[in-house]
Design a protein around this motif. Structure first.
Motif, PDB file in Angstrom:
ATOM      1  N   ALA A 105     -44.021  93.854 -56.271  1.00 48.27           N
ATOM      2  CA  ALA A 105     -43.549  94.941 -55.529  1.00 48.27           C
ATOM      3  C   ALA A 105     -42.901  94.540 -54.131  1.00 48.27           C
ATOM      4  O   ALA A 105     -43.579  93.655 -53.605  1.00 48.27           O
ATOM      5  N   ASP A 106     -42.017  94.943 -53.931  1.00 45.70           N
ATOM      6  CA  ASP A 106     -41.286  94.552 -52.789  1.00 45.70           C
ATOM      7  C   ASP A 106     -40.961  95.793 -51.672  1.00 45.70           C
ATOM      8  O   ASP A 106     -40.204  96.832 -52.351  1.00 45.70           O
ATOM      9  N   ALA A 107     -41.334  95.667 -50.187  1.00 46.89           N
ATOM     10  CA  ALA A 107     -40.756  96.921 -49.655  1.00 46.89           C
ATOM     11  C   ALA A 107     -40.761  96.435 -48.048  1.00 46.89           C
ATOM     12  O   ALA A 107     -41.409  95.321 -47.831  1.00 46.89           O
ATOM     13  N   GLY A 168     -30.002  94.811 -52.042  1.00 51.55           N
ATOM     14  CA  GLY A 168     -31.128  95.120 -52.788  1.00 51.55           C
ATOM     15  C   GLY A 168     -30.953  94.564 -54.289  1.00 51.55           C
ATOM     16  O   GLY A 168     -29.822  93.781 -54.473  1.00 51.55           O
ATOM     17  N   HIS A 169     -31.805  94.988 -55.118  1.00 48.19           N
ATOM     18  CA  HIS A 169     -31.923  94.034 -56.305  1.00 48.19           C
ATOM     19  C   HIS A 169     -32.989  94.640 -57.291  1.00 48.19           C
ATOM     20  O   HIS A 169     -33.673  95.466 -56.731  1.00 48.19           O
ATOM     21  N   GLY A 170     -32.749  94.333 -58.546  1.00 45.34           N
ATOM     22  CA  GLY A 170     -34.034  94.631 -59.443  1.00 45.34           C
ATOM     23  C   GLY A 170     -35.072  93.660 -59.179  1.00 45.34           C
ATOM     24  O   GLY A 170     -35.181  93.013 -58.416  1.00 45.34           O
ATOM     25  N   LEU A 199     -36.114  99.077 -59.422  1.00 45.93           N
ATOM     26  CA  LEU A 199     -34.965  98.871 -58.274  1.00 45.93           C
ATOM     27  C   LEU A 199     -35.598  99.005 -56.806  1.00 45.93           C
ATOM     28  O   LEU A 199     -36.420  99.458 -56.382  1.00 45.93           O
ATOM     29  N   CYS A 200     -34.865  97.806 -56.159  1.00 47.87           N
ATOM     30  CA  CYS A 200     -35.304  97.568 -54.561  1.00 47.87           C
ATOM     31  C   CYS A 200     -34.239  98.054 -53.995  1.00 47.87           C
ATOM     32  O   CYS A 200     -33.291  97.342 -53.897  1.00 47.87           O
ATOM     33  N   ILE A 201     -34.466  99.349 -53.440  1.00 50.03           N
ATOM     34  CA  ILE A 201     -33.079 100.129 -52.518  1.00 50.03           C
ATOM     35  C   ILE A 201     -33.549  99.679 -51.080  1.00 50.03           C
ATOM     36  O   ILE A 201     -34.860  99.774 -50.654  1.00 50.03           O
ATOM     37  N   GLU A 202     -32.809  99.132 -50.603  1.00 49.36           N
ATOM     38  CA  GLU A 202     -33.046  98.285 -49.044  1.00 49.36           C
ATOM     39  C   GLU A 202     -31.858  98.520 -48.188  1.00 49.36           C
ATOM     40  O   GLU A 202     -31.377  97.444 -47.990  1.00 49.36           O
ATOM     41  N   PRO A 203     -31.588  99.694 -47.292  1.00 44.14           N
ATOM     42  CA  PRO A 203     -30.613  99.693 -46.528  1.00 44.14           C
ATOM     43  C   PRO A 203     -31.167  98.647 -45.296  1.00 44.14           C
ATOM     44  O   PRO A 203     -32.053  98.702 -44.636  1.00 44.14           O
ATOM     45  N   TYR A 232     -35.107  98.957 -44.138  1.00 40.60           N
ATOM     46  CA  TYR A 232     -36.242 100.070 -44.888  1.00 40.60           C
ATOM     47  C   TYR A 232     -36.128  99.748 -46.293  1.00 40.60           C
ATOM     48  O   TYR A 232     -34.870  99.891 -46.919  1.00 40.60           O
ATOM     49  N   GLU A 233     -37.094  99.522 -46.984  1.00 44.19           N
ATOM     50  CA  GLU A 233     -37.272  99.362 -48.544  1.00 44.19           C
ATOM     51  C   GLU A 233     -38.482  99.804 -49.318  1.00 44.19           C
ATOM     52  O   GLU A 233     -39.454  99.687 -48.709  1.00 44.19           O
ATOM     53  N   ASN A 234     -38.049 100.258 -50.543  1.00 46.81           N
ATOM     54  CA  ASN A 234     -39.016 100.471 -51.105  1.00 46.81           C
ATOM     55  C   ASN A 234     -38.590 100.131 -52.768  1.00 46.81           C
ATOM     56  O   ASN A 234     -37.382 100.049 -53.210  1.00 46.81           O
TER      57      ASN A 234
HETATM   58 CO    CO Z   1     -36.072  93.320 -51.740  1.00 38.77          CO
END
Ligand code: CO
Ligand code: MF3
Length: 253
Positions: A105-107, A168-170, A199-203, A232-234
């Motif tokens: 998990a990435d944030a 961002g990325h899977g 999904l890692c969504i990261e503006p 910022y990412e989750n």
């Molecule tokens: Co990421």
């Protein structure tokens, strides 16, 4: 290849995500002027190891630390250092990846150091808001490009720019999986979302021009113009009905 996660895989990713959230909760209480970015790294590493997770960034393409800690004009991949001391008014983004039994998990959060200016608060807010705007589009049948387009439009509407070179990325058993999730693009483009995707969504947002440069350390990415940046990412699971964020702690805003 975009992988669809099994129930078992989702359970493991959620545990990794819980620990990521716990790290942010811990940092929220501890970050203050005078602290070094290396001390942040130590808290990240200890909290992960104490909770049966491995800090997945350490050793990833020889990255030397457990967290990316990026201050002010550093957009991403800041290497923690005992020489980088946080001062009142700084904004510092902490980007982390936990590996629990082989699942990630990435944030990222951009934290305030003491009291920050309204100028700094505004870019932090817009960056986070861009994530939550895009999140509304995460549901089966929508396209990756819907997310990308939404982030770009929201950020540019507020007078800022999105980075072009990083995306961002899977995520799953690998830190970076398909699909690529750019912070810019066309609505309706790209693959369709399906339940079980992660999904890692990261503006990644620049206050000034969109151009960045990488320092000779090979990692640190800064705004070319020296202006502020925020991130910022989750990690988000696509569900039958929409989405589930797995990297926020309970009660987090
Ligand atoms: Co990421
Ligand atoms: N967490 C970052 C991301 O969002 C990756 C950092 S690169 C590393 O993709 F080398 F530090 F792992």
């Amino acid at each position: 290849m975009v992988t669809i996660k099994s129930t078992r895989e989702i359970t493991l990713m959620k545990e990794a995500g819980r620990v990521v959230g716990l790290v942010f909760k811990t940092l929220e209480e501890k970050i203050r002027p005078g602290m070094t970015t290396l001390e942040i790294d130590e808290i990240v590493e200890k909290t992960m190891l104490d909770n049966d997770c491995i800090p997945a960034e350490k050793g990833y393409y020889d990255y030397p630390a457990s967290a990316c800690v990026s201050v002010n004009d550093t957009l991403i991949h800041g290497i923690p250092s005992s020489k980088i001391v946080l001062k009142e008014g700084d904004i510092v983004s902490v980007d982390i990846v936990a590996n629990y039994k082989g699942y990630m998990a990435d944030a990222c959060r951009t934290f305030s150091v003491g009291t920050i200016s309204s100028r700094a608060q505004r870019i932090v807010n817009v960056t986070k808001e861009a994530f939550f705007e895009a999140l509304k589009l995460v549901k089966p049948g929508n396209h990756i490009g819907d997310i990308s387009h939404c982030i770009q439009e929201y950020v540019e509407k507020h007078g800022y720019n999105v980075v072009r070179e990083y995306t961002g990325h899977g995520i799953g058993s690998q830190m970076h999986e398909d699909p690529v999730i750019a912070n810019y693009g066309k609505a309706g483009s790209g693959i369709r979302l399906e339940p079980g995707m992660a999904l890692c969504i990261e503006p990644m947002v620049l206050e000034g021009r969109k151009d960045v440069r990488v320092l000779p350390d090979g990692w640190t990415v800064k705004s070319r113009d020296g202006k502020l940046t925020a991130h910022y990412e989750n990690t988000v699971m696509v569900t039958e009905s929409g989405y589930e964020i797995i990297t926020m702690y309970e009660g987090e805003e």
